[in-house]
Design an enzyme around this catalytic site. Structure first.
Site, PDB file in Angstrom:
ATOM      1  N   LYS A   1      -7.750  13.091  -3.001  1.00  0.00           N
ATOM      2  CA  LYS A   1      -7.751  12.913  -1.544  1.00  0.00           C
ATOM      3  C   LYS A   1      -7.236  14.181  -0.896  1.00  0.00           C
ATOM      4  O   LYS A   1      -6.551  15.011  -1.510  1.00  0.00           O
ATOM      5  CB  LYS A   1      -6.900  11.720  -1.119  1.00  0.00           C
ATOM      6  CG  LYS A   1      -5.412  11.806  -1.478  1.00  0.00           C
ATOM      7  CD  LYS A   1      -4.545  12.586  -0.507  1.00  0.00           C
ATOM      8  CE  LYS A   1      -3.075  12.600  -0.896  1.00  0.00           C
ATOM      9  NZ  LYS A   1      -2.275  13.592  -0.141  1.00  0.00           N
TER      10      LYS A   1
ATOM     11  N   ASP B   1       1.544   6.768  -1.544  1.00  0.00           N
ATOM     12  CA  ASP B   1       0.121   6.859  -1.227  1.00  0.00           C
ATOM     13  C   ASP B   1      -0.767   6.130  -2.228  1.00  0.00           C
ATOM     14  O   ASP B   1      -1.992   6.206  -2.144  1.00  0.00           O
ATOM     15  CB  ASP B   1      -0.317   8.315  -1.098  1.00  0.00           C
ATOM     16  CG  ASP B   1      -0.061   9.126  -2.369  1.00  0.00           C
ATOM     17  OD1 ASP B   1       0.577   8.601  -3.298  1.00  0.00           O
ATOM     18  OD2 ASP B   1      -0.509  10.289  -2.425  1.00  0.00           O
TER      19      ASP B   1
END
Length: 280
Positions: free
Chosen positions: A8, A140
């Site tokens: 990401k 995350d």
């Protein structure tokens, strides 16, 4: 059974508050990079296999400097095994996403391990519950359960859908540069004064990408670039090569640039450095 934990990037990252326990509240947009991924495979481990652990992990590819039983893949297995009756498994993790880069590689591996175990052993946990499990492993991690464009708040563990910038980025290319620099996230946080931005990143990314350079910021860049001037130089070089937008991802040290076309000469500009490019 095999899965492909993706990387990401953060599109903007603002530290907006500090909690009494020393943790920080943030706002960011997580954007998945499916073409940059690890590979994770699990298989049954026979009862006659001589292993002292229920999850036997083998790591190949990029070197990870930690005990394999401390890896988040094993921690994900142990977390689910505390609530579900799981058989012993062999896990093989092939690392391509660089570590200590701000690209979420370890968090992604953990989340995809949860999904693999759920699917392979028919645990029927559901996405919402898998996100709650994942959040226990890292701030995350929850994002990677769906690995879809998301707006994150809290510690990065409160995930919600966000519109755009998919339409804005269709047809563009991303270049990721990861130098051999390790960043102390703890030190980076200590140098930040939390402040609410004038405009939230989830609103900025709906704007044309040409406006992002002046409006979309990563608060970690100021203290980290001060300590590692070469990272600031990489970002500037990406702009010099024609990037429409460039930013450090997370707390670094990977720097990404978004281009209309991939520039030539990246290897000459960034020798002895991890370089990745792909169409978005």
């Amino acid at each position: 059974m095999i899965s492909y934990p993706c990387a990401k990037i953060n599109l903007g990252l603002n530290i907006i508050g500090e909690r009494s326990n020393g943790y920080h509240d943030l706002e960011t947009v997580f954007y998945p990079i499916y073409s940059l991924h690890d590979t994770l495979e699990i298989k049954y481990m026979g009862e006659d296999f001589p292993s002292d652990t229920d999850c036997d992990l083998k790591i190949t590819g990029n070197v990870i400097e930690c005990n394999e039983q401390d890896n988040l893949v094993v921690k994900a297995y142990n977390l689910l095994a505390s609530d579900f009756e799981l058989p012993r498994v062999h896990a093989h993790l092939y690392k391509k996403i660089p570590s200590q880069a701000g690209l979420g590689g370890g968090s992604s591996d953990a989340a995809y391990m949860i999904k693999l175990l759920d699917e392979r052993f028919r645990l029927n946990i559901g996405y919402a519950e898998m996100e709650r499990y994942a959040a226990k492993l890292g701030a995350d991690c929850a994002f990677f359960i769906t690995s879809e464009l998301s707006y994150a708040t809290g510690l990065g563990d409160i995930i919600s859908p966000v519109d755009g910038p998919k339409g804005n980025l269709n047809g563009y290319y991303i270049v990721i540069i990861k130098p051999d620099i390790s960043i102390s996230t703890k030190e980076a946080y200590q140098s930040i004064v939390p402040q609410k931005p004038l405009k939230c990143c989830k609103d900025i990314i709906r704007q044309p990408i040409e406006t992002w350079k002046e409006a979309l910021h990563n608060d970690f860049e100021i203290p980290i670039f001060k300590a590692h001037e070469e990272l600031a130089a990489i970002k500037q070089t990406l702009y010099d090569l024609g990037a429409i937008y460039a930013q450090m991802s997370g707390s670094g040290s990977a720097i990404f640039g978004i281009f209309r076309i991939v520039p030539n000469g990246l290897e000459e500009q960034f020798p002895n450095t991890f370089i990745f490019s792909s169409k978005l």
